[in-house]
Scaffold this active site. Sequence first.
Site, PDB file in Angstrom:
ATOM      1  N   THR A 171     -11.229  13.530 130.462  1.00  0.00           N
ATOM      2  CA  THR A 171     -10.199  14.318 131.168  1.00  0.00           C
ATOM      3  C   THR A 171     -10.786  15.144 132.314  1.00  0.00           C
ATOM      4  OG1 THR A 171     -10.536  16.223 129.729  1.00  0.00           O
ATOM      5  CG2 THR A 171      -8.950  14.575 128.975  1.00  0.00           C
ATOM      6  N   ARG A 201     -18.071  19.510 130.134  1.00  0.00           N
ATOM      7  CA  ARG A 201     -16.930  18.847 130.759  1.00  0.00           C
ATOM      8  C   ARG A 201     -16.587  17.627 129.918  1.00  0.00           C
ATOM      9  NH1 ARG A 201     -17.203  15.949 136.691  1.00  0.00           N
ATOM     10  NH2 ARG A 201     -18.358  14.360 135.528  1.00  0.00           N
ATOM     11  N   ASP A 208     -26.427  12.287 136.314  1.00  0.00           N
ATOM     12  CA  ASP A 208     -26.109  13.353 135.351  1.00  0.00           C
ATOM     13  C   ASP A 208     -27.295  14.315 135.263  1.00  0.00           C
ATOM     14  OD1 ASP A 208     -24.141  13.573 132.517  1.00  0.00           O
ATOM     15  OD2 ASP A 208     -25.924  14.812 132.814  1.00  0.00           O
TER      16      ASP A 208
HETATM   17  O1  LIG Z   1     -17.537  20.519 138.419  1.00  0.00           O
HETATM   18  P1  LIG Z   1     -17.273  19.839 137.114  1.00  0.00           P
HETATM   19  O2  LIG Z   1     -16.434  18.597 137.266  1.00  0.00           O
HETATM   20  O3  LIG Z   1     -16.718  20.770 136.083  1.00  0.00           O
HETATM   21  O4  LIG Z   1     -18.650  19.256 136.565  1.00  0.00           O
HETATM   22  C1  LIG Z   1     -19.849  19.930 136.650  1.00  0.00           C
HETATM   23  C2  LIG Z   1     -20.420  20.229 135.312  1.00  0.00           C
HETATM   24  O5  LIG Z   1     -20.803  19.014 134.642  1.00  0.00           O
HETATM   25  C3  LIG Z   1     -22.171  19.113 134.239  1.00  0.00           C
HETATM   26  O6  LIG Z   1     -22.303  19.622 132.966  1.00  0.00           O
HETATM   27  P2  LIG Z   1     -21.991  18.749 131.657  1.00  0.00           P
HETATM   28  O7  LIG Z   1     -20.564  18.919 131.259  1.00  0.00           O
HETATM   29  O8  LIG Z   1     -22.470  17.356 131.870  1.00  0.00           O
HETATM   30  O9  LIG Z   1     -22.847  19.470 130.547  1.00  0.00           O
HETATM   31  P3  LIG Z   1     -24.444  19.480 130.358  1.00  0.00           P
HETATM   32  O10 LIG Z   1     -24.952  20.508 131.318  1.00  0.00           O
HETATM   33  O11 LIG Z   1     -24.604  19.870 128.942  1.00  0.00           O
HETATM   34  O12 LIG Z   1     -24.968  18.113 130.654  1.00  0.00           O
HETATM   35  C4  LIG Z   1     -22.768  20.054 135.266  1.00  0.00           C
HETATM   36  O13 LIG Z   1     -23.979  20.624 134.853  1.00  0.00           O
HETATM   37  C5  LIG Z   1     -21.673  21.065 135.462  1.00  0.00           C
HETATM   38  O14 LIG Z   1     -21.686  22.094 134.503  1.00  0.00           O
HETATM   39  O1  LIG Z   2     -22.389  14.077 139.478  1.00  0.00           O
HETATM   40  C1  LIG Z   2     -22.289  14.809 138.470  1.00  0.00           C
HETATM   41  C2  LIG Z   2     -21.045  15.353 138.057  1.00  0.00           C
HETATM   42  C3  LIG Z   2     -21.013  16.146 136.951  1.00  0.00           C
HETATM   43  N1  LIG Z   2     -22.148  16.390 136.253  1.00  0.00           N
HETATM   44  C4  LIG Z   2     -23.338  15.859 136.647  1.00  0.00           C
HETATM   45  O2  LIG Z   2     -24.348  16.090 135.982  1.00  0.00           O
HETATM   46  N2  LIG Z   2     -23.373  15.073 137.717  1.00  0.00           N
HETATM   47 MG   LIG Z   3     -24.188  16.507 131.661  1.00  0.00          MG
END
Ligand SMILES: O=P(O)(O)OC[C@H]1O[C@H](OP(=O)(O)OP(=O)(O)O)[C@H](O)[C@@H]1O
Ligand SMILES: O=c1cc[nH]c(=O)[nH]1
Ligand SMILES: [Mg+2]
Length: 213
Positions: A107, A103, A203
Site C-alpha cells: 500500500t 512502509r 532498498d
Molecule cells: O517515502 P516513503 O515512500 O515513505 O519511503 C521511504 C521509506 O522507506 C524506507 O524504509 P523501509 O520502510 O524500507 O524500512 P527500513 O528502513 O526498515 O528498510 C526508507 O528508509 C524510508 O523510511
Molecule cells: O527507492 C527506495 C524507496 C523506498 N525505500 C528505499 O529504501 N528505496
Molecule cells: Mg527498507
Amino acid sequence: MRLHVVNHPLVSHKLTVLRDENTDSPTFRRLTDELVTLLAYEATREVRVDPMDITTPVGPTTGVYLAQPKPMVVPILRAGLGMLDGMMRLLPTAEVGFLGMVRNEETLEASTYAERLPEDLSGRQCYVLDPMLATGGTLAAAIRFLTDRGADDITAICLLVAPEGVANLEKGLEGLDVPVTVVTAAQDEKLNEKGYIVPGLGDAGDRLYGVAH
Ligand SMILES: O=P(O)(O)OC[C@H]1O[C@H](OP(=O)(O)OP(=O)(O)O)[C@H](O)[C@@H]1O
Ligand SMILES: O=c1cc[nH]c(=O)[nH]1
Ligand SMILES: [Mg+2]
C-alpha cells in the site's frame, strides 16, 4: 518547505559509488557515513548558537556555543540508523531520539512501530535522518510526530528524494506552522510502479543491513 540539493563534486562522486549495484554492504555503509557528514555540514547552517566569552592565549574574545536546549537528532529505523554516526561526528553534543517506521510495500503506507523520544520537544531543533524520501509518507508522518510534541524547527537529511515525494510532503505539511527544510544529495527522476526511486540506489535498509524479513 525548503528543499536544498547539495551540489558538490565530492557528494556526487560518493553518491555515484553508493548507487552502483556492485557496491557491497561494508562500502555502502562507509559511503553513507561520509555522505551524511558532508550533508550535515549544510543541514546545520541554521543550528542555534549563543554568544560565549572566552580568552585565547592572546586575549579575550567572544565566540559562539551551541544553544540550549540541545538539538535532537532522530534517525528513522532501520535505514536512518546508518546515518547516525556521520551526523553525530558533526554534532557530538546533540541528543538522539529514535523513531521506528516501516512502509507497507503493497500500500506504500507508513506506520510507526517504535518510538523513544521525549514527550516534550518544545523549542527543540530536530534533525531527522532517513536516506530515502520516496512517496514522502514516512517523512511526513515523522515530522508530524515531532511537531505534535512541540518541535519548532525541523531539518531532514535524505540521501535521495523523488519529485513526487517532495510534492506529497509539501501537501502533507500544509497548515503546519513550523519551518521544514530537506537537505539532500540529489533529486532523482521519478518513482517506479513499486514506489522505488529511479534511478535511486535500491532498498537502502537492505543494502545497509541485509534483506529484511
Ligand atoms: O517515502 P516513503 O515512500 O515513505 O519511503 C521511504 C521509506 O522507506 C524506507 O524504509 P523501509 O520502510 O524500507 O524500512 P527500513 O528502513 O526498515 O528498510 C526508507 O528508509 C524510508 O523510511
Ligand atoms: O527507492 C527506495 C524507496 C523506498 N525505500 C528505499 O529504501 N528505496
Ligand atoms: Mg527498507
